[in-house]
Design an enzyme around this catalytic site. Structure first.
Site, PDB file in Angstrom:
ATOM      1  N   ASP A 135      10.884 -15.477  17.480  1.00 43.81           N
ATOM      2  CA  ASP A 135      11.968 -15.690  18.443  1.00 43.81           C
ATOM      3  C   ASP A 135      12.489 -14.404  19.076  1.00 43.81           C
ATOM      4  O   ASP A 135      13.168 -14.453  20.106  1.00 43.81           O
ATOM      5  CB  ASP A 135      13.134 -16.417  17.770  1.00 43.81           C
ATOM      6  CG  ASP A 135      12.756 -17.802  17.280  1.00 43.81           C
ATOM      7  OD1 ASP A 135      11.817 -18.387  17.854  1.00 43.81           O
ATOM      8  OD2 ASP A 135      13.388 -18.289  16.330  1.00 43.81           O
ATOM      9  N   ARG A 141       0.828  -1.215   0.000  1.00 50.55           N
ATOM     10  CA  ARG A 141       0.000   0.000   0.000  1.00 50.55           C
ATOM     11  C   ARG A 141       0.863   1.265   0.000  1.00 50.55           C
ATOM     12  O   ARG A 141       0.531   2.251  -0.656  1.00 50.55           O
ATOM     13  CB  ARG A 141      -0.938  -0.026   1.208  1.00 50.55           C
ATOM     14  CG  ARG A 141      -1.984  -1.166   1.166  1.00 50.55           C
ATOM     15  CD  ARG A 141      -3.267  -0.704   0.532  1.00 50.55           C
ATOM     16  NE  ARG A 141      -4.196  -1.798   0.288  1.00 50.55           N
ATOM     17  CZ  ARG A 141      -5.276  -2.062   1.024  1.00 50.55           C
ATOM     18  NH1 ARG A 141      -5.530  -1.341   2.117  1.00 50.55           N
ATOM     19  NH2 ARG A 141      -6.092  -3.031   0.668  1.00 50.55           N
TER      20      ARG A 141
END
Length: 320
Positions: free
Chosen positions: A128, A26
């Site tokens: 993580d 966008r």
């Protein structure tokens, strides 16, 4: 001046990757750029599998988990001849630059492509939270919610059966996810890759809790430290208390991204495009003190070991 960019997701998927792709697409379209989506990470780049995206390609994507472009681990990308084919595929379509979303392995690929003449900006996408140059990575907070929900459920059944429960959490060699989940879930014991671990000491701590009248306990442990099934048997033998191990596994990577991950991914996606327009290359975006920042990918890769939140662990132990 760039006119066309590509975007790909690489390595392990993380909730919020779709929101990041949406942010890239966008923002690029608002700047009159063309955007190509590359399927299955560097593998798709090598195999020339890509498609032109428009604003509707990313409609209803901000709340979806996973990555609609797909992701893959592709060790072959370390070979120069493989990367040369990938670069040629980009050149044939006149794609000027890339946005790469993923973890440290994805950063390495972006670094190498930049050196081969393809400007790249990397976005940290991994549950993580083990990437340098940012306080948080896309997907971390969603995974944290998932882990804490699992711990809450384990606590219910552990309490009913006066059982010791071990829960293995993802994170690879970074204990951020385990530590935060353990605090939020009220875990009695925490085993992290950043601290020295001895099963004998863990058993002693558990035994001390039992002697104080504790009826059940939850041990949160980061993956790869030990075989949790064997650890459960060892604890049960030493404490004479039923002990069970639960490996959460890939469920931690799934699910709709939480609000923070949606916002973070959207901001990072937009910022990556802005950096490319400004002429930057070989950079990775991040968030520090809630502000968008960027660093050299090379510097980030040299300093991948994050600062351990020792103060968090001290607090957690006071709450046992």
């Amino acid at each position: 001046m760039i006119k066309k960019i590509g975007v790909l997701t690489s390595g392990g998927d993380a909730p919020g990757m779709n929101a990041a792709i949406r942010g890239v697409v966008r923002t690029a379209l608002s700047e009159k750029l063309e955007v190509f989506g590359i399927y299955d990470g560097y593998l798709g780049l090598y195999e020339n599998r890509m498609t032109l995206l428009d604003r509707y390609s990313v409609s209803d994507m901000i709340n979806r988990g996973g990555t609609f472009l797909g992701s893959a681990r592709f060790p072959g990308f370390y070979k120069n001849e493989i990367r040369t084919i990938a670069v040629n595929n980009l050149n044939k379509r006149n794609i000027d630059a890339l946005v790469v979303i993923g973890g440290d392995g994805s950063y390495i690929g972006a670094q190498k492509l930049t050196k081969m003449g393809i400007p790249c900006i990397s976005i940290p996408g991994t549950i993580d939270n083990d990437v340098a140059g940012t306080d948080y990575t896309i997907g971390y907070f969603t995974a944290l919610e998932t882990v804490v929900e699992a711990i809450d459920r384990l606590r219910d059944t552990s309490s009913s059966h006066q059982r010791i429960s071990i829960v293995e959490v993802m994170g690879r060699y970074c204990g951020d996810l385990t530590l935060a989940a353990a605090i939020a879930g009220g875990c009695e014991f925490i085993v992290l890759p950043e601290i020295h671990y001895k099963k004998e000491e863990l058993v002693s701590e558990i035994q001390a809790g039992i002697e104080k009248g504790k009826k059940h306990a939850i041990v949160a442990i980061t993956e790869y430290i030990c075989d949790v099934e064997k650890l459960a048997k060892y604890i049960e033998k030493k404490t004479n208390r039923e002990t069970r191990a639960t490996i959460l596994g890939h469920i931690q990577r799934g699910g709709a991204p939480v609000v923070y991950d949606r916002i973070l991914a959207s901001r990072m996606g937009a910022y990556a495009v802005e950096l490319l327009i400004e002429g930057y290359k070989g950079k990775c975006v991040g968030i520090q003190n809630e502000k968008m920042v960027f660093n050299d990918i090379t510097d980030a890769l040299k300093n991948m070991k994050r600062v351990f939140k020792k103060d968090w662990l001290i607090t957690a132990k006071k709450l046992y």
